[in-house]
Write an enzyme that holds these catalytic residues in place. Sequence first.
Site, PDB file in Angstrom:
ATOM      1  N   ASP A   1     -13.630   8.552   4.442  1.00 18.87           N
ATOM      2  CA  ASP A   1     -14.911   9.238   4.205  1.00 18.87           C
ATOM      3  C   ASP A   1     -15.286  10.208   5.326  1.00 18.87           C
ATOM      4  O   ASP A   1     -16.453  10.321   5.711  1.00 18.87           O
ATOM      5  CB  ASP A   1     -16.034   8.216   3.961  1.00 18.87           C
ATOM      6  CG  ASP A   1     -15.763   7.368   2.726  1.00 18.87           C
ATOM      7  OD1 ASP A   1     -15.123   7.886   1.804  1.00 18.87           O
ATOM      8  OD2 ASP A   1     -16.162   6.199   2.704  1.00 18.87           O
TER       9      ASP A   1
ATOM     10  N   ARG B   1       0.839  -1.206   0.000  1.00 17.85           N
ATOM     11  CA  ARG B   1       0.000   0.000   0.000  1.00 17.85           C
ATOM     12  C   ARG B   1       0.878   1.260   0.000  1.00 17.85           C
ATOM     13  O   ARG B   1       0.641   2.202  -0.750  1.00 17.85           O
ATOM     14  CB  ARG B   1      -0.929  -0.027   1.228  1.00 17.85           C
ATOM     15  CG  ARG B   1      -2.173   0.783   1.064  1.00 17.85           C
ATOM     16  CD  ARG B   1      -3.181   0.479   2.150  1.00 17.85           C
ATOM     17  NE  ARG B   1      -4.007  -0.670   1.874  1.00 17.85           N
ATOM     18  CZ  ARG B   1      -5.036  -0.681   1.029  1.00 17.85           C
ATOM     19  NH1 ARG B   1      -5.354   0.398   0.362  1.00 17.85           N
ATOM     20  NH2 ARG B   1      -5.744  -1.763   0.845  1.00 17.85           N
TER      21      ARG B   1
ATOM     22  N   HIS C   1     -18.377  11.158  -2.231  1.00 19.07           N
ATOM     23  CA  HIS C   1     -18.827   9.895  -1.646  1.00 19.07           C
ATOM     24  C   HIS C   1     -20.341   9.791  -1.824  1.00 19.07           C
ATOM     25  O   HIS C   1     -21.060  10.769  -1.560  1.00 19.07           O
ATOM     26  CB  HIS C   1     -18.448   9.844  -0.161  1.00 19.07           C
ATOM     27  CG  HIS C   1     -18.866   8.573   0.493  1.00 19.07           C
ATOM     28  ND1 HIS C   1     -18.199   7.382   0.281  1.00 19.07           N
ATOM     29  CD2 HIS C   1     -19.898   8.289   1.312  1.00 19.07           C
ATOM     30  CE1 HIS C   1     -18.805   6.425   0.946  1.00 19.07           C
ATOM     31  NE2 HIS C   1     -19.845   6.944   1.594  1.00 19.07           N
TER      32      HIS C   1
ATOM     33  N   GLU D   1     -24.391  14.073  -8.348  1.00 24.39           N
ATOM     34  CA  GLU D   1     -22.935  14.159  -8.160  1.00 24.39           C
ATOM     35  C   GLU D   1     -22.310  14.996  -9.276  1.00 24.39           C
ATOM     36  O   GLU D   1     -21.404  15.797  -9.049  1.00 24.39           O
ATOM     37  CB  GLU D   1     -22.318  12.756  -8.171  1.00 24.39           C
ATOM     38  CG  GLU D   1     -22.731  11.892  -6.990  1.00 24.39           C
ATOM     39  CD  GLU D   1     -21.992  10.555  -6.965  1.00 24.39           C
ATOM     40  OE1 GLU D   1     -20.818  10.500  -7.354  1.00 24.39           O
ATOM     41  OE2 GLU D   1     -22.601   9.552  -6.541  1.00 24.39           O
TER      42      GLU D   1
ATOM     43  N   ASN E   1     -12.762  14.515  -2.318  1.00 26.43           N
ATOM     44  CA  ASN E   1     -13.393  13.252  -2.708  1.00 26.43           C
ATOM     45  C   ASN E   1     -14.896  13.478  -2.833  1.00 26.43           C
ATOM     46  O   ASN E   1     -15.462  14.381  -2.215  1.00 26.43           O
ATOM     47  CB  ASN E   1     -13.126  12.201  -1.613  1.00 26.43           C
ATOM     48  CG  ASN E   1     -13.731  10.850  -1.958  1.00 26.43           C
ATOM     49  OD1 ASN E   1     -13.663  10.385  -3.096  1.00 26.43           O
ATOM     50  ND2 ASN E   1     -14.347  10.206  -0.984  1.00 26.43           N
TER      51      ASN E   1
ATOM     52  N   MET F   1     -11.199   4.009  -6.044  1.00 20.78           N
ATOM     53  CA  MET F   1     -11.602   3.039  -5.033  1.00 20.78           C
ATOM     54  C   MET F   1     -10.391   2.422  -4.326  1.00 20.78           C
ATOM     55  O   MET F   1     -10.188   1.213  -4.341  1.00 20.78           O
ATOM     56  CB  MET F   1     -12.480   1.961  -5.674  1.00 20.78           C
ATOM     57  CG  MET F   1     -13.699   2.527  -6.391  1.00 20.78           C
ATOM     58  SD  MET F   1     -14.714   3.634  -5.371  1.00 20.78           S
ATOM     59  CE  MET F   1     -15.690   2.429  -4.507  1.00 20.78           C
TER      60      MET F   1
ATOM     61  N   THR G   1     -26.520  11.556 -11.001  1.00 13.29           N
ATOM     62  CA  THR G   1     -26.811  12.781 -11.771  1.00 13.29           C
ATOM     63  C   THR G   1     -26.592  14.026 -10.896  1.00 13.29           C
ATOM     64  O   THR G   1     -26.170  15.063 -11.399  1.00 13.29           O
ATOM     65  CB  THR G   1     -28.256  12.801 -12.337  1.00 13.29           C
ATOM     66  OG1 THR G   1     -29.172  12.741 -11.253  1.00 13.29           O
ATOM     67  CG2 THR G   1     -28.519  11.647 -13.279  1.00 13.29           C
TER      68      THR G   1
END
Length: 196
Positions: free
Chosen positions: A153, A73, A117, A182, A115, A98, A180
């Site tokens: 998040d 990672r 979400h 977003e 970001n 993701m 839509t």
Amino acid sequence: MKNIVILISGDGSNMDAIIRTAKAQHWEKHLQAKVACVISNKPTAKGLNLAQQHGISTQVVDHTAFSNITNPREAFDTALIKEIDQHTPALVVLAGFMRILTPVFVAHYEGRLVNIHPSLLPAFPGLHTHQRAIDTGCKFAGATVHQVTAELDHGHILAQAVVPILENDTADSLSARVLTQEHLIYPAAIEKLLKD
Ligand code: GAR
């Protein structure tokens, strides 16, 4: 010029909305800002083709290439930082990216990392947000644009859109309706950040 780097993993419809808005609103002229590059962790991400059709350069940093080494990672995030920083970004935009990012990555872009979400945060962080909202009996769902912090998040909320949950909604039908929204709030939130 304020360079924007967009990170994607899939369809890239939010990326597409941002690029279209940047063009339509002449961000280069009015905000001295442009989408400099789109980077995916998946070579097969549909959004890569879409970005190329817009004439935006694309890169792939394939996370699977790091799976057999120590600290995969961290190694992936280091490679990603190297790629992103070639564009000296004013803003790094996660658009359906993701991957869980390491604290080192998040700290490196502190204040420049946003970001979107697909839930009304702080409700339903993580995955399967629409099904969880339906299962919980929520009457409303939505999406949140937020600054990214080391906690998944979380982070300062920049914009939200609210969508009613209809009686016969499935995760797919709800997701399509939220998406839509977003496409409206993400470009607007980015525009505001670039103006501030
Ligand atoms: C969007 O719904 C976005 O909110 C979500 O993935 C979708 C990507 O669609 N992001 C997350 O779930 C991040 N935790 P897109 O590739 O068409 O923009």
